[in-house]
Write a protein that holds these residues in place. Structure first.
Motif, PDB file in Angstrom:
ATOM      1  N   PRO A   1      21.962  -3.386 -14.819  1.00 59.70           N
ATOM      2  CA  PRO A   1      21.979  -4.836 -14.347  1.00 59.70           C
ATOM      3  C   PRO A   1      20.656  -5.485 -14.231  1.00 59.70           C
ATOM      4  CG  PRO A   1      23.119  -3.362 -12.662  1.00 59.70           C
ATOM      5  CD  PRO A   1      22.522  -2.455 -13.809  1.00 59.70           C
ATOM      6  N   TRP A   2      20.592  -6.691 -14.714  1.00 60.44           N
ATOM      7  CA  TRP A   2      19.410  -7.285 -14.790  1.00 60.44           C
ATOM      8  C   TRP A   2      18.505  -7.512 -13.614  1.00 60.44           C
ATOM      9  CZ3 TRP A   2      17.073  -8.532 -19.273  1.00 60.44           C
ATOM     10  CH2 TRP A   2      17.751  -8.927 -20.468  1.00 60.44           C
ATOM     11  N   GLN A   3      19.188  -7.300 -12.498  1.00 64.17           N
ATOM     12  CA  GLN A   3      18.730  -7.342 -11.086  1.00 64.17           C
ATOM     13  C   GLN A   3      17.853  -6.084 -10.860  1.00 64.17           C
ATOM     14  OE1 GLN A   3      18.264  -9.824  -8.860  1.00 64.17           O
ATOM     15  NE2 GLN A   3      16.981  -8.501  -8.072  1.00 64.17           N
ATOM     16  N   ARG A   4      18.254  -5.060 -11.516  1.00 57.82           N
ATOM     17  CA  ARG A   4      17.584  -3.532 -11.263  1.00 57.82           C
ATOM     18  C   ARG A   4      16.610  -3.594 -12.491  1.00 57.82           C
ATOM     19  NH1 ARG A   4      19.891   0.565  -8.529  1.00 57.82           N
ATOM     20  NH2 ARG A   4      21.701   0.003  -7.506  1.00 57.82           N
ATOM     21  N   LEU A   5      16.603  -4.224 -13.691  1.00 57.07           N
ATOM     22  CA  LEU A   5      15.276  -4.360 -14.581  1.00 57.07           C
ATOM     23  C   LEU A   5      14.464  -5.315 -14.119  1.00 57.07           C
ATOM     24  CD1 LEU A   5      17.227  -4.816 -18.036  1.00 57.07           C
ATOM     25  CD2 LEU A   5      16.184  -2.885 -17.185  1.00 57.07           C
ATOM     26  N   LEU A   6      14.679  -6.365 -13.238  1.00 56.07           N
ATOM     27  CA  LEU A   6      13.911  -7.117 -12.664  1.00 56.07           C
ATOM     28  C   LEU A   6      12.931  -6.416 -11.406  1.00 56.07           C
ATOM     29  CD1 LEU A   6      12.646  -9.982 -12.378  1.00 56.07           C
ATOM     30  CD2 LEU A   6      14.442 -10.516 -10.314  1.00 56.07           C
ATOM     31  N   ILE A   7      13.601  -5.356 -10.913  1.00 57.95           N
ATOM     32  CA  ILE A   7      12.765  -4.665  -9.971  1.00 57.95           C
ATOM     33  C   ILE A   7      11.835  -3.732 -10.437  1.00 57.95           C
ATOM     34  CG2 ILE A   7      12.917  -2.871  -8.176  1.00 57.95           C
ATOM     35  CD1 ILE A   7      15.529  -3.879  -7.528  1.00 57.95           C
ATOM     36  N   LEU A   8      12.262  -3.243 -11.717  1.00 56.25           N
ATOM     37  CA  LEU A   8      11.405  -2.302 -12.501  1.00 56.25           C
ATOM     38  C   LEU A   8      10.173  -3.225 -12.749  1.00 56.25           C
ATOM     39  CD1 LEU A   8      13.793  -0.175 -14.658  1.00 56.25           C
ATOM     40  CD2 LEU A   8      12.626   0.483 -12.694  1.00 56.25           C
ATOM     41  N   GLY A   9      10.374  -4.346 -13.374  1.00 52.41           N
ATOM     42  CA  GLY A   9       9.457  -5.447 -13.963  1.00 52.41           C
ATOM     43  C   GLY A   9       8.449  -5.597 -12.989  1.00 52.41           C
ATOM     44  N   VAL A  10       9.013  -6.058 -12.044  1.00 50.60           N
ATOM     45  CA  VAL A  10       8.114  -6.558 -10.731  1.00 50.60           C
ATOM     46  C   VAL A  10       7.085  -5.307 -10.392  1.00 50.60           C
ATOM     47  CG1 VAL A  10       8.198  -7.210  -8.385  1.00 50.60           C
ATOM     48  CG2 VAL A  10       9.389  -8.316 -10.049  1.00 50.60           C
ATOM     49  N   ALA A  11       7.724  -4.237  -9.943  1.00 50.55           N
ATOM     50  CA  ALA A  11       7.168  -3.296  -9.660  1.00 50.55           C
ATOM     51  C   ALA A  11       6.057  -2.610 -10.733  1.00 50.55           C
ATOM     52  CB  ALA A  11       7.999  -1.788  -9.343  1.00 50.55           C
ATOM     53  N   ALA A  12       6.232  -2.470 -11.865  1.00 49.65           N
ATOM     54  CA  ALA A  12       5.243  -2.187 -12.950  1.00 49.65           C
ATOM     55  C   ALA A  12       4.140  -3.170 -12.952  1.00 49.65           C
ATOM     56  CB  ALA A  12       5.839  -2.360 -14.370  1.00 49.65           C
ATOM     57  N   GLY A  13       4.525  -4.545 -13.053  1.00 52.22           N
ATOM     58  CA  GLY A  13       3.319  -5.605 -12.830  1.00 52.22           C
ATOM     59  C   GLY A  13       2.440  -5.459 -11.610  1.00 52.22           C
ATOM     60  N   VAL A  14       3.158  -5.315 -10.478  1.00 55.97           N
ATOM     61  CA  VAL A  14       2.372  -5.237  -9.417  1.00 55.97           C
ATOM     62  C   VAL A  14       1.422  -3.924  -9.145  1.00 55.97           C
ATOM     63  CG1 VAL A  14       2.576  -4.822  -6.848  1.00 55.97           C
ATOM     64  CG2 VAL A  14       3.845  -6.697  -7.731  1.00 55.97           C
ATOM     65  N   LEU A  15       2.156  -3.016  -9.857  1.00 58.50           N
ATOM     66  CA  LEU A  15       1.165  -1.501  -9.972  1.00 58.50           C
ATOM     67  C   LEU A  15       0.055  -1.742 -10.682  1.00 58.50           C
ATOM     68  CD1 LEU A  15       3.969   1.016  -9.924  1.00 58.50           C
ATOM     69  CD2 LEU A  15       2.526   0.398  -7.940  1.00 58.50           C
TER      70      LEU A  15
ATOM     71  N   PHE B   1      -5.857  -2.783 -11.404  1.00 55.45           N
ATOM     72  CA  PHE B   1      -7.017  -3.649 -11.669  1.00 55.45           C
ATOM     73  C   PHE B   1      -7.752  -4.150 -10.562  1.00 55.45           C
ATOM     74  CE2 PHE B   1      -8.885  -7.904 -12.417  1.00 55.45           C
ATOM     75  CZ  PHE B   1      -9.109  -7.571 -13.634  1.00 55.45           C
ATOM     76  N   LEU B   2      -7.043  -4.344  -9.204  1.00 56.63           N
ATOM     77  CA  LEU B   2      -7.832  -4.844  -8.156  1.00 56.63           C
ATOM     78  C   LEU B   2      -8.679  -3.779  -7.644  1.00 56.63           C
ATOM     79  CD1 LEU B   2      -8.179  -6.867  -5.648  1.00 56.63           C
ATOM     80  CD2 LEU B   2      -6.329  -5.736  -4.864  1.00 56.63           C
ATOM     81  N   LEU B   3      -8.275  -2.699  -7.626  1.00 58.33           N
ATOM     82  CA  LEU B   3      -8.870  -1.399  -7.004  1.00 58.33           C
ATOM     83  C   LEU B   3      -9.968  -0.864  -7.919  1.00 58.33           C
ATOM     84  CD1 LEU B   3      -5.786   0.786  -5.462  1.00 58.33           C
ATOM     85  CD2 LEU B   3      -7.693  -0.725  -4.142  1.00 58.33           C
ATOM     86  N   TYR B   4     -10.017  -0.761  -9.148  1.00 57.51           N
ATOM     87  CA  TYR B   4     -10.848  -0.049 -10.242  1.00 57.51           C
ATOM     88  C   TYR B   4     -11.668  -1.419 -11.035  1.00 57.51           C
ATOM     89  CZ  TYR B   4      -8.745   3.960  -8.702  1.00 57.51           C
ATOM     90  OH  TYR B   4      -8.044   5.266  -8.186  1.00 57.51           O
ATOM     91  N   ARG B   5     -11.398  -2.610 -10.970  1.00 57.62           N
ATOM     92  CA  ARG B   5     -12.143  -3.324 -11.873  1.00 57.62           C
ATOM     93  C   ARG B   5     -12.487  -4.715 -10.935  1.00 57.62           C
ATOM     94  NH1 ARG B   5     -12.103   0.325 -14.522  1.00 57.62           N
ATOM     95  NH2 ARG B   5     -11.416   0.611 -16.908  1.00 57.62           N
ATOM     96  N   THR B   6     -12.602  -4.857  -9.793  1.00 58.19           N
ATOM     97  CA  THR B   6     -13.218  -5.750  -9.056  1.00 58.19           C
ATOM     98  C   THR B   6     -14.238  -5.068  -7.895  1.00 58.19           C
ATOM     99  OG1 THR B   6     -11.257  -5.846  -7.429  1.00 58.19           O
ATOM    100  CG2 THR B   6     -10.911  -7.026  -9.330  1.00 58.19           C
ATOM    101  N   ARG B   7     -14.796  -6.112  -7.461  1.00 54.42           N
ATOM    102  CA  ARG B   7     -16.026  -5.833  -6.287  1.00 54.42           C
ATOM    103  C   ARG B   7     -15.022  -5.270  -5.002  1.00 54.42           C
ATOM    104  NH1 ARG B   7     -21.017  -7.019  -6.673  1.00 54.42           N
ATOM    105  NH2 ARG B   7     -21.362  -7.552  -4.702  1.00 54.42           N
ATOM    106  N   LEU B   8     -14.182  -6.127  -4.590  1.00 56.16           N
ATOM    107  CA  LEU B   8     -13.197  -5.695  -3.381  1.00 56.16           C
ATOM    108  C   LEU B   8     -12.961  -4.380  -3.513  1.00 56.16           C
ATOM    109  CD1 LEU B   8     -11.818  -6.208  -0.835  1.00 56.16           C
ATOM    110  CD2 LEU B   8      -9.964  -7.429  -2.002  1.00 56.16           C
ATOM    111  N   GLY B   9     -12.065  -4.079  -4.640  1.00 58.77           N
ATOM    112  CA  GLY B   9     -11.784  -2.677  -5.067  1.00 58.77           C
ATOM    113  C   GLY B   9     -12.803  -1.434  -4.839  1.00 58.77           C
ATOM    114  N   LEU B  10     -13.952  -1.961  -5.293  1.00 56.26           N
ATOM    115  CA  LEU B  10     -15.016  -0.928  -5.073  1.00 56.26           C
ATOM    116  C   LEU B  10     -15.390  -0.882  -3.728  1.00 56.26           C
ATOM    117  CD1 LEU B  10     -17.082   1.063  -6.371  1.00 56.26           C
ATOM    118  CD2 LEU B  10     -18.874  -1.207  -6.403  1.00 56.26           C
ATOM    119  N   ALA B  11     -15.258  -1.810  -2.990  1.00 55.73           N
ATOM    120  CA  ALA B  11     -15.496  -1.818  -1.451  1.00 55.73           C
ATOM    121  C   ALA B  11     -14.508  -0.883  -0.865  1.00 55.73           C
ATOM    122  CB  ALA B  11     -15.703  -3.267  -1.038  1.00 55.73           C
TER     123      ALA B  11
END
Length: 289
Positions: free
Chosen positions: A134-148, A153-163
Motif C-alpha cells: 500500500p502507498w500509505q506504508r511506502l509513505l511511512i518508509l519514506g518519512v522514516a528514512a528522511g527523518v532518520l 545530519f543534525l547530530l553529526y554535522r551541526t553545532r547543536l548536534g556536537l553539543a
C-alpha cells in the motif's frame, strides 16, 4: 507470507526506530527514562485526527500542526514537571508515568474509548519487485528514512548536534567547557518528542487510534533500546529493525501470534539483559558520572 513479513517488519521497524532514537537521545543527554515518550506518540495521532477529521484541514497541514503542537507541549511538560525533579531519578520516573496516565485519561475524556480511524493520505497499492505494498506504508518508509537522515545530519554535522553528543558523553565536562547543558537538554527533549510525534502521525492512518495505543509501543521501545544499547543511536536503528522483523515473523508464523508479539519482545529484552546488559552497541555500565 514471506512478502508480508518483509513489508510488515520493515514498516514496523521504521516506526520503532523513530521512537527508540528519541528515547535514547533524551536518556543519553539528560539521563531521563521518559515513560511518557510513547504517550506523546499517542497525542500526535489524536491531534492529527482532530485536525484532519473533525476540522477538515489538509493532510500536510494537519500533520505539521500535530507534530509542532505535541513538541511544544513536551517543552511545557519538561519545564513544569520534569526539570524541577530532574536530579532525582525515581521522581523523574514517577513524574513521566503520571504524565502518560494524565494524557491517557484526557484522551478518554475528550475522544472516548472507541477506536478511531484516520483516512490514508495516499490510496492505492504499489507493485515493488512483485510485492504489493500500500502507498500509505511506502509513505511511512519514506518519512522514516528522511527523518532518520535528517537526525543523523543534525547530530553529526551541526553545532547543536556536537553539543548534544558532548553532553551525552560527559555532562560535567560539557558544562565546564561553557555549554548551557539545560538548554541542550531542552533542545534534546524537543527533538526526542518531535521524532515520536512524527512516528505517531505517520502510522496513525495505518492503525487505529485509541487512548491505550501508547502501551504496546512502550514495551517494544524498551526492548529495542535494551537490545541496541541504551543511549546508542546506531543501536536503536538496528534494534528496531530486529524487533520489527521478529514481531512480524511471530505474527505470521505462530498461531495467535498477534497476541504473543509483546511477550516475544519482552523475552528478547530479558535475554539481552542477562547475556549482554549493555546491548549490542552500548557501552559497559560504569559508575555514574
Amino acid at each position: 507470507m514471506f512478502q508480508d513479513i518483509l513489508v510488515t517488519g520493515l514498516v514496523n521497524g521504521s516506526a520503532y526506530a523513530l521512537l527508540a532514537i528519541g528515547f535514547s537521545l533524551i536518556f543519553g543527554v539528560a539521563r531521563i527514562v521518559n515513560i511518557a515518550h510513547t504517550a506523546f506518540y499517542m497525542l500526535a495521532a489524536y491531534f492529527l485526527y482532530a485536525a484532519l477529521v473533525q476540522f477538515g484541514m489538509g493532510v500536510v497541514l494537519s500533520g505539521v500542526l500535530a507534530v509542532v503542537s505535541v513538541t511544544l507541549l513536551s517543552l511545557v511538560c519538561y519545564r513544569l514537571v520534569i526539570e524541577p525533579v530532574r536530579q532525582h531519578e525515581a521522581a523523574v520516573l514517577i513524574a513521566t508515568i503520571a504524565l502518560a496516565l494524565i494524557f491517557q485519561e484526557l484522551a478518554l475524556r475528550i475522544f472516548g474509548g472507541s477506536y478511531l480511524g484516520i483516512p490514508s493520505a495516499i490510496e492505492g497499492v504499489a507493485n515493488v519487485f512483485g510485492i504489493a505494498i500500500p502507498w500509505q506504508r511506502l509513505l511511512i518508509l519514506g518519512v522514516a528514512a528522511g527523518v532518520l537522515l535528517l537526525s543523523w545530519f543534525l547530530l553529526y554535522r551541526t553545532r547543536l548536534g556536537l553539543a548534544i553528543r558532548a553532553t551525552a558523553n560527559d555532562l560535567e565536562v560539557a558544562s565546564l567547557m561553557g555549554m548551557d547543558v539545560n538548554r541542550v537538554a531542552m533542545a534534546t527533549v524537543a527533538i526526542s518528542v518531535g521524532l515520536a510525534a512524527i512516528a505517531g502521525v505517520s502510522v496513525a492512518p495505518v492503525f487505529v487510534v485509541d487512548p491505550f495505543m501508547w502501551l504496546a509501543p512502550l514495551v517494544t521501545v524498551l526492548s529495542v533500546v535494551v537490545l541496541g544499547g541504551l543511549g546508542s543511536i546506531k543501536g536503536s536503528v538496528v534494534g528496531a529493525l530486529v524487533i520489527g522483523y521478529v514481531e512480524a515473523i511471530t505474527v505470521f508464523v505462530l498461531p495467535q501470534g498477534a497476541f504473543l508479539k509483546g511477550a516475544v519482545a519482552l523475552s528478547i529484552m530479558v535475554i539481552v539483559l542477562l547475556v549482554r546488559p549493555e546491548g549490542l552497541f552500548g557501552v559497559s555500565f560504569e559508575e555514574e558520572r
